[in-house]
Design a protein around this motif. Structure first.
Motif, short mmCIF file in Angstrom:
data_model
loop_
_atom_site.label_atom_id
_atom_site.label_comp_id
_atom_site.label_asym_id
_atom_site.label_seq_id
_atom_site.Cartn_x
_atom_site.Cartn_y
_atom_site.Cartn_z
N UNK A 1 -1.31 -8.38 9.07
CA UNK A 1 -1.68 -8.44 7.67
C UNK A 1 -0.48 -8.36 6.75
N UNK A 2 -0.71 -7.85 5.55
CA UNK A 2 0.35 -7.75 4.55
C UNK A 2 0.59 -6.28 4.20
N UNK A 3 1.83 -5.85 4.32
CA UNK A 3 2.20 -4.54 3.81
C UNK A 3 2.79 -4.74 2.42
N UNK A 4 2.37 -3.90 1.50
CA UNK A 4 2.78 -4.04 0.10
C UNK A 4 3.50 -2.81 -0.40
N UNK A 5 4.29 -3.02 -1.42
CA UNK A 5 4.87 -1.93 -2.19
C UNK A 5 3.81 -1.44 -3.16
N UNK A 6 3.50 -0.14 -3.09
CA UNK A 6 2.51 0.46 -3.98
C UNK A 6 3.23 1.22 -5.09
N UNK A 7 2.92 0.89 -6.32
CA UNK A 7 3.50 1.56 -7.49
C UNK A 7 2.39 2.25 -8.26
N UNK A 8 2.52 3.55 -8.44
CA UNK A 8 1.45 4.33 -9.08
C UNK A 8 2.03 5.34 -10.07
N UNK A 9 1.42 5.47 -11.25
CA UNK A 9 1.83 6.52 -12.17
C UNK A 9 1.61 7.90 -11.56
N UNK A 10 2.30 8.87 -12.06
CA UNK A 10 2.15 10.23 -11.56
C UNK A 10 0.76 10.77 -11.85
N UNK A 11 0.19 11.45 -10.86
CA UNK A 11 -1.09 12.12 -11.06
C UNK A 11 -2.18 11.17 -11.52
#
Length: 339
Positions: free
Chosen positions: A7-17
Motif C-alpha cells: 500500500x501507501x505509507x504517508x507522512x501524517x501532519x497533525x496540530x497539537x492536541x
C-alpha cells in the motif's frame, strides 16, 4: 509464516492536541497508512512481515523507510523512485466535533507506480499471506492494476489473501469502488469491513442499523456478512462494529462469520486518544490469530482487544504486545497501574 502487505505509507501532519487546522502554528509529523499499520502491528506481535510500496529516493522517503525498519518491518522489497511521499493532515475531533482528514497524496510515488516496478513472484517467495486494503486501488488506475496483479500472483502462489474494504469517499466514488473492488474480491479469502463499508462499496446494507445515531443490529450484520461471503466466495468475513456517541466515546466490538457460524466479540467502551488505525490493528490481530491456529472466537476477541488498545495510542501505529492484548481479551480492562 511470512506476511506481505502492500500500500501507501504517508507522512501524517497533525496540530497539537485538539487544535483546529485554522489554529495551528505547527504540526507534529509521524508516518502511517492502512497496510503499513498492519505491518507494524504484526511485526510487534513477532510475525515476519514485509511491507511493499514505492517511495522517492529523497530524505522524506528514507525517513518513512527508517520508521518502518525501526519497528521490525522488512523494508527490503520497497521500490525507490517517483517524486513525492503522500501526505495527510489530521484534525482530531472532540465531543460532538468530528475528526477531519485532508489528503495531499495526488501523484505520489505509489500512485504513479507501474506493474514493471514489482516482481510479485519474487515478493511472494516464502510468504504465506498477502494483505491489502481498498485504499490502495483507490489511489489511481495504475494502483488498481497493481493490486489486481498482486492478487493474481498471490492466488497462483497459494497465499491467503485478506482485504480490508476501507472505503474512502475522498478518493473515489461508490460506483468506481464497486467496479474495481468487485474484480479484486474474486481473489480474496478473508474480507474485513467496518459497519459502513459493505453499504458504501457494494450497496449491501444492514437492516435496523443506523451508524449516524450509533444503532447497531447484530442480525443486520449477519445478513451483510452472509451476503458478502456468498457474493464473492469468501472463506471468512469480519466486520468491526463502532457505536459512536461522540468523537471521544465509542463502543467497540466486532463479528466474524466463517461460513458456518456467526461469532460476536465482547464490547468495549472506549475513551479515544486516537482512532486512526483502529481498523488496521483489528486486521493485524485477526491475521495473527489465524496464523497461530486460534479458534474463531479466540481470534476475534484477540483482534478486538488489539484494536481497542490502539484507540488509546497516539499515531497510526499500534504499539502493543501479544501479552497486553491477551490480558485485555481475558477481562483485565480496569486500566489499573501495573507495578
Amino acid at each position: 509464516m511470512k506476511v506481505i502487505t502492500f500500500g501507501e505509507i504517508m507522512l501524517r501532519l497533525a496540530p497539537e492536541g485538539y487544535l483546529r487546522f485554522v489554529q495551528a502554528d505547527s504540526y507534529g509529523a509521524t508516518y502511517g497508512g492502512g497496510e503499513a499499520n498492519v505491518a507494524v502491528s504484526l511485526a510487534g506481535f513477532g510475525i515476519e512481515t514485509a511491507y511493499v510500496t514505492k517511495l522517492p529516493k529523497h530524505e522524506i522517503g528514507q525517513a518513512a523507510v527508517n520508521k518502518l525498519r525501526a519497528f521490525g518491518v522488512d523494508t527490503s522489497l520497497i521500490v525507490r523512485g517517483g517524486d513525492r511521499v503522500g501526505i495527510y493532515f489530521l484534525e482530531k475531533g472532540a465531543s460532538q466535533r468530528p475528526s477531519k482528514v485532508i489528503y495531499d497524496r495526488a501523484h505520489s510515488a505509489i500512485a504513479a507506480a507501474q506493474e514493471s516496478d514489482f516482481d510479485w513472484d519474487k515478493i511472494f517467495q516464502n510468504a504465506s499471506w498477502f494483505h491489502f486494503t481498498g485504499i490502495t486501488p483507490a489511489l489511481s488506475d495504475s494502483a488498481a492494476s497493481l493490486c489486481l496483479a498482486a492478487c493474481k500472483a498471490a492466488r497462483v502462489k497459494g497465499l491467503t489473501v485478506s482485504c480490508d474494504l476501507n472505503y474512502r469517499a475522498n478518493l473515489w466514488s461508490r460506483q468506481k469502488a464497486q467496479e474495481v473492488m468487485s474484480r479484486l474480491m474474486e481473489y480474496v479469502n478473508i474480507c474485513v469491513a467496518n459497519e459502513e463499508d459493505a453499504s458504501d462499496v457494494f450497496g449491501i446494507k444492514a437492516s435496523e442499523s443506523d451508524v449516524t445515531s450509533g444503532k447497531i443490529s447484530n442480525d443486520g450484520y449477519k445478513e451483510v456478512a452472509s451476503t458478502l461471503k456468498n457474493k464473492f466466495g469468501l472463506k471468512q468475513v469480519a466486520i468491526t462494529l463502532r457505536e459512536s456517541f461522540s468523537a471521544n466515546d465509542n463502543n467497540w466490538s466486532a463479528m466474524l462469520y466463517d461460513g458456518s457460524n456467526f461469532y460476536f466479540s465482547q464490547k468495549y467502551g472506549v475513551h479515544i486518544v486516537d482512532r486512526v488505525g483502529g481498523g488496521d490493528s483489528f486486521s493485524a490481530g485477526l491475521i495473527y490469530g489465524q496464523l497461530n491456529g486460534m479458534e474463531a472466537q479466540e481470534k476475534l476477541e484477540f483482534a478486538v482487544a488489539a484494536s481497542c488498545l490502539k484507540h488509546t495510542i497516539e499515531g497510526d501505529f499500534n504499539f502493543v504486545s501479544v501479552d497486553e492484548v491477551k490480558k485485555l481479551a481475558a477481562g483485565n480492562a480496569s486500566g489499573r497501574v501495573q507495578r
